[in-house]
Design an enzyme around this catalytic site. Structure first.
Site, mmCIF file in Angstrom:
data_model
loop_
_atom_site.group_PDB
_atom_site.id
_atom_site.type_symbol
_atom_site.label_atom_id
_atom_site.label_comp_id
_atom_site.label_asym_id
_atom_site.label_seq_id
_atom_site.Cartn_x
_atom_site.Cartn_y
_atom_site.Cartn_z
ATOM 1 N N ARG A 186 33.610 36.262 29.191
ATOM 2 C CA ARG A 186 33.924 37.583 28.656
ATOM 3 C C ARG A 186 35.166 37.499 27.760
ATOM 4 N NH1 ARG A 186 33.403 41.058 34.182
ATOM 5 N NH2 ARG A 186 34.143 39.105 35.086
ATOM 6 N N LEU B 44 54.057 30.626 29.310
ATOM 7 C CA LEU B 44 54.759 30.219 28.094
ATOM 8 C C LEU B 44 54.034 29.034 27.471
ATOM 9 C CD1 LEU B 44 58.573 30.489 28.966
ATOM 10 C CD2 LEU B 44 57.190 31.984 27.514
ATOM 11 N N CYS C 277 39.867 40.561 31.823
ATOM 12 C CA CYS C 277 40.927 41.513 32.176
ATOM 13 C C CYS C 277 41.903 41.792 31.043
ATOM 14 C CB CYS C 277 41.700 41.004 33.388
ATOM 15 S SG CYS C 277 40.707 41.074 34.888
HETATM 16 N N1 LIG Z 1 37.902 39.223 37.291
HETATM 17 C C1 LIG Z 1 39.210 39.207 37.490
HETATM 18 O O1 LIG Z 1 39.873 38.180 37.318
HETATM 19 C C2 LIG Z 1 39.915 40.453 37.944
HETATM 20 C C3 LIG Z 1 41.210 40.352 38.469
HETATM 21 C C4 LIG Z 1 41.861 41.506 38.887
HETATM 22 C C5 LIG Z 1 41.236 42.733 38.745
HETATM 23 N N2 LIG Z 1 39.986 42.816 38.188
HETATM 24 C C6 LIG Z 1 39.368 44.125 38.088
HETATM 25 O O2 LIG Z 1 38.436 44.278 39.164
HETATM 26 C C7 LIG Z 1 37.270 45.005 38.752
HETATM 27 C C8 LIG Z 1 36.043 44.151 38.983
HETATM 28 O O3 LIG Z 1 36.139 42.991 38.178
HETATM 29 P P1 LIG Z 1 35.104 41.784 38.314
HETATM 30 O O4 LIG Z 1 35.563 40.741 37.375
HETATM 31 O O5 LIG Z 1 34.888 41.487 39.739
HETATM 32 O O6 LIG Z 1 33.787 42.502 37.719
HETATM 33 P P2 LIG Z 1 32.290 41.933 37.752
HETATM 34 O O7 LIG Z 1 31.625 42.505 36.558
HETATM 35 O O8 LIG Z 1 32.305 40.454 37.956
HETATM 36 O O9 LIG Z 1 31.669 42.575 39.073
HETATM 37 C C9 LIG Z 1 31.423 43.944 39.239
HETATM 38 C C10 LIG Z 1 30.227 44.101 40.149
HETATM 39 O O10 LIG Z 1 30.092 45.468 40.512
HETATM 40 C C11 LIG Z 1 28.702 45.733 40.601
HETATM 41 N N3 LIG Z 1 28.462 47.189 40.599
HETATM 42 C C12 LIG Z 1 28.404 48.038 39.545
HETATM 43 N N4 LIG Z 1 28.162 49.293 39.987
HETATM 44 C C13 LIG Z 1 28.060 49.229 41.343
HETATM 45 C C14 LIG Z 1 27.831 50.176 42.381
HETATM 46 N N5 LIG Z 1 27.637 51.474 42.107
HETATM 47 N N6 LIG Z 1 27.800 49.740 43.676
HETATM 48 C C15 LIG Z 1 27.997 48.442 43.957
HETATM 49 N N7 LIG Z 1 28.221 47.492 43.018
HETATM 50 C C16 LIG Z 1 28.254 47.884 41.735
HETATM 51 C C17 LIG Z 1 28.120 44.980 39.426
HETATM 52 O O11 LIG Z 1 26.733 44.800 39.544
HETATM 53 C C18 LIG Z 1 28.915 43.677 39.496
HETATM 54 O O12 LIG Z 1 28.258 42.734 40.322
HETATM 55 C C19 LIG Z 1 37.524 45.381 37.298
HETATM 56 O O13 LIG Z 1 38.107 46.646 37.243
HETATM 57 C C20 LIG Z 1 38.528 44.331 36.826
HETATM 58 O O14 LIG Z 1 39.325 44.794 35.768
HETATM 59 C C21 LIG Z 1 39.309 41.697 37.809
#
Ligand SMILES: NC(=O)c1ccc[n+]([C@@H]2O[C@H](COP(=O)([O-])OP(=O)(O)OC[C@H]3O[C@@H](n4cnc5c(N)ncnc54)[C@H](O)[C@@H]3O)[C@@H](O)[C@H]2O)c1
Length: 444
Positions: free
Chosen positions: A322, A245, A255
């Protein structure tokens, strides 16, 4: 203790891996970016997240970083933590998730593929089918969405409000739940579709609260109320609670924007028009731009005006840019012809800022000669912004507090003109006479 494989060394994968290692599990983290793996092997963390470096250091013996997918072949759990960015249509891009499924090596026993990436409802069904088609019917599947917030990620993982586990098979759900046995966590067990929806709904609800309080702030501005007091009074109602809030210039990050679009699109694709969520998204887009109106109110046309953007990350304690509101704000300011200088204490790579923004190393450099300073991210370093040396450095003592970080009374007492979001303005909130205002353009 289990052997846990993790796909993706980003925020979610690295935090998940480091925390599971700290709980005593053996963890193998696989990424596809060689530089990332090299840095992790060298003991460096590729992004800014409190407590992660210490956790990785402490559990070095239980952590392996690799590019080779075969290194996870003997893991009992295979966590998918890859990114799921938006596509042009607004849907979630699942290509990296499918690459993981396609790349799975020969697996023995009953390993469980656990989805932590945020995915549309129905993804688990499709992956289950995909695994069966690949001859991997013996591989279990569970949805275990992640709720961590960047900046607090380790604490959120170690002290979760709940652990959500959706599975096709009760034994798989129990096995995943056992991984978290070391935590004091309430487990919500459900079907896979519901687990996927819990994540999307939780995010959408948080965004709804943000856009709601931002609209209340905007109404406060035209009616003379103060949103900070309003939020305090509303949030003390036990049925509502105080969280999310805080009025400001809108949410950003990796996200909320993409997950809201993905849920809106998911609903549309299924024939349902999610009106409330559409409004939440639109309110947020407009909110990011409100600073421009506030600057114009005090400075007139912004062409040639020098504006300091203080904070670039989408929120404090992270270097993640991002979908940061700073990007939209910088673009709008440049479009108005303003000269933009920016500062952030941790963002090392402001790569997605529009060209033309000068990034400097200190707050004082940013505000030097500035016609206005805008607080974009509520970094603690900015709490003492309203001080003499800042006022003396600025061409105009104007602070636009996009996060309601400062106390307006104290800021005005230091000789600044102050504007927050949804705060009461006072008669002295005008710039001194010395300020040269350009004439308003004539209306035709
Ligand atoms: N960042 C957050 O706060 C958060 C919180 C909850 C959920 N999520 C979700 O979690 C997921 C990941 O988010 P993030 O912020 O960690 O993303 P990120 O972009 O920081 O990390 C993703 C990683 O996956 C790697 N990758 C891509 N293809 C791959 C493969 N085939 N094998 C191995 N590694 C591979 C990339 O190189 C990258 O390092 C997303 O779906 C996001 O929506 C993120």
């Amino acid at each position: 203790m289990a052997r846990v494989g993790i796909f993706g060394a980003g925020w979610v994968g690295l935090v998940t891996g480091a925390c599971f290692a700290d709980l005593g599990h053996e963890v193998v983290i696989r990424d596809v970016v060689p530089e990332k793996i090299e840095r992790l092997r060298a003991g460096e963390v590729p992004f800014h997240e409190p407590d992660v470096p210490e956790l990785l250091e402490r559990n070095r013996d239980r952590l392996i970083f690799t590019l080779d997918v075969d290194d996870i072949a003997d893991c009992e759990f295979l966590f998918v933590c890859v990114d799921t960015p938006p596509t042009y249509s607004g849907d979630a891009d699942l290509s990296r998730v499918w690459t993981v499924v396609d790349e799975l090596p020969e697996l023995d026993g009953r390993p469980i593929l656990v989805m932590k990436s945020t995915v549309p409802v129905g993804t688990g069904d499709k992956i289950r089918h995909g695994l069966d088609l690949r001859g991997l019917s013996h591989v279990g599947y569970a949805s275990n969405p992640e709720f961590l917030a960047e900046g607090n990620a380790v604490r959120d993982f170690m002290h979760p409000d709940r652990v959500v586990i959706g599975a096709f098979d009760d034994a798989d759900a129990d096995a995943v739940a056992a991984l978290y046995a070391g935590l004091d966590a309430r487990v919500v067990s459900c079907d896979v579709n519901s687990a996927e929806m819990i994540k999307l709904a939780a995010n959408a609800f948080l965004m709804t609260r943000i856009s709601f309080i931002n609209e209340i702030a905007n109404v406060c501005e035209v009616t003379g109320a103060d949103v900070v007091k309003v939020a305090e009074g509303v949030g003390l109602d036990h049925r509502l609670g105080p969280h999310f809030l805080r009025a400001g210039i809108g949410y950003g990050g990796s996200c909320f924007p993409k997950d809201s679009l993905a849920l809106k699109q998911l609903a549309s694709n299924s024939g349902y028009h999610f009106q409330l969520l559409s409004a939440v998204i639109e309110v947020n887009e407009l909110q990011k731009r409100r600073v421009i109106g506030k600057l114009t109110k005090h400075l007139g046309p912004l062409r040639g005006k020098k504006v300091a953007l203080l904070g670039l990350a989408f929120k404090p304690n992270t270097d993640d840019m991002r979908e940061a509101p700073s990007i939209v704000l910088a673009s709008r300011l440049l479009a108005e012809g303003a000269v933009v200088r920016a500062w952030d204490p941790v963002v090392a790579d402001p790569g997605n800022l529009p060209r033309g923004v000068e990034v400097v190393d200190s707050v004082l450099d940013a505000v030097d000669g500035a016609d206005a300073a805008v607080i974009v991210t509520e970094w603690a370093d900015l709490r003492d912004l309203a001080r003499e040396e800042v006022r003396d450095a600025m061409a105009n003592p104007l602070i636009i507090d996009g996060r309601n970080l400062l106390d307006p009374v104290a800021v005005r007492a230091e000789g600044f003109v102050y504007e927050g979001i949804g705060r009461r303005t006072v008669a002295t909130d005008v710039l001194p006479e010395t300020h040269e205002r350009e004439p308003e353009p004539e209306l035709h």
